[in-house]
Design an enzyme around this catalytic site. Structure first.
Site, PDB file in Angstrom:
ATOM      1  N   LYS A  53     135.072  31.446  44.115  1.00  0.00           N
ATOM      2  CA  LYS A  53     135.776  30.292  44.679  1.00  0.00           C
ATOM      3  C   LYS A  53     135.147  28.956  44.249  1.00  0.00           C
ATOM      4  CE  LYS A  53     138.355  33.360  46.329  1.00  0.00           C
ATOM      5  NZ  LYS A  53     138.774  33.823  47.630  1.00  0.00           N
TER       6      LYS A  53
HETATM    7  C1  PLP Z   1     139.256  34.972  48.405  1.00  0.00           C
HETATM    8  C2  PLP Z   1     140.315  34.818  49.395  1.00  0.00           C
HETATM    9  C3  PLP Z   1     140.168  35.286  50.712  1.00  0.00           C
HETATM   10  C4  PLP Z   1     138.963  36.062  51.177  1.00  0.00           C
HETATM   11  O1  PLP Z   1     137.765  35.381  51.015  1.00  0.00           O
HETATM   12  P1  PLP Z   1     136.378  36.179  51.243  1.00  0.00           P
HETATM   13  O2  PLP Z   1     135.382  35.062  51.451  1.00  0.00           O
HETATM   14  O3  PLP Z   1     136.153  36.951  49.986  1.00  0.00           O
HETATM   15  O4  PLP Z   1     136.556  37.033  52.429  1.00  0.00           O
HETATM   16  C5  PLP Z   1     141.178  35.066  51.612  1.00  0.00           C
HETATM   17  N1  PLP Z   1     142.296  34.422  51.260  1.00  0.00           N
HETATM   18  C6  PLP Z   1     142.497  33.950  50.009  1.00  0.00           C
HETATM   19  C7  PLP Z   1     143.746  33.221  49.700  1.00  0.00           C
HETATM   20  C8  PLP Z   1     141.508  34.143  49.033  1.00  0.00           C
HETATM   21  O5  PLP Z   1     141.714  33.675  47.798  1.00  0.00           O
END
Ligand code: PLP
Length: 179
Positions: A168
């Site tokens: 992210k």
């Molecule tokens: C990556 C992601 C998640 C989950 O995030 P984590 O920190 O890996 O649990 C949830 N929603 C969206 C849209 C994502 O891209």
């Protein structure tokens, strides 16, 4: 890197230590939100959102059909029903008109996703919130430091969820925030 070294030196590697507090205060000031809590993931923040809103059996939560599984799982974990609505092809984001058609007396919340950091039409969703008295949860996993008309994503609805997963915008390896 300095903060990681400091945490190792202080031997406080679990959550809720001094650096957690610093990051939470930073998020609260930067984003101008009442509370920011660091979580172990955005998945956990979404689960907390459903608990905080008292979502339970018989409740419906609308979300995009084009999505990561976490938001649907968070709803199912509470014994409630996820209801899927279509996205708009030009933004890949939830279509407010498609959402409105899915609203029933059992609808308690909408979990919208700002796909790829592209903002959802928040004016349309806040209008639905007002007219139908439903909660808005922003899955801003991909929306850290992205904005809708100058407002940081994750701070416009009732609850915002961030991810600091390795893939992210900003990362702590695994991690997240509940706003
Ligand atoms: C990556 C992601 C998640 C989950 O995030 P984590 O920190 O890996 O649990 C949830 N929603 C969206 C849209 C994502 O891209």
């Amino acid at each position: 890197r300095e903060a990681v070294a400091e945490a190792v030196e202080q031997d406080v590697l679990h959550g809720d230590g001094p650096i957690t507090e610093r990051v939470q205060s930073f998020l609260e000031e930067w984003l101008d939100v009442r509370h920011a809590l660091l979580t172990t993931s955005c998945t956990h923040a979404l689960e907390m959102a459903m608990m905080a809103l008292n979502i339970g059996p018989g409740d419906e939560v609308i979300m995009p059909s084009f999505n990561f599984v976490s938001s649907a799982n968070a709803v199912v974990l509470q014994g409630a029903t996820p209801v899927f609505a279509e996205i708009r092809p030009e933004t890949m984001n939830l279509d407010p008109e498609a959402v409105e058609k899915k609203i029933t007396p059992d609808t308690e919340a909408i979990v919208l996703v700002h796909y790829g950091g592209v903002a959802c039409d928040m004016e349309a969703f806040m209008d639905l919130k007002q007219r139908y008295d439903i909660a808005i949860v922003e899955d801003a996993a991909q929306g850290v430091d992205a904005y809708f008309k100058g407002e940081p994503l994750g701070t416009i609805g009732d609850i915002g969820c961030y991810s600091f997963h390795d893939t992210k915008n900003i990362t702590s390896g695994e991690g997240g925030a509940f706003l």
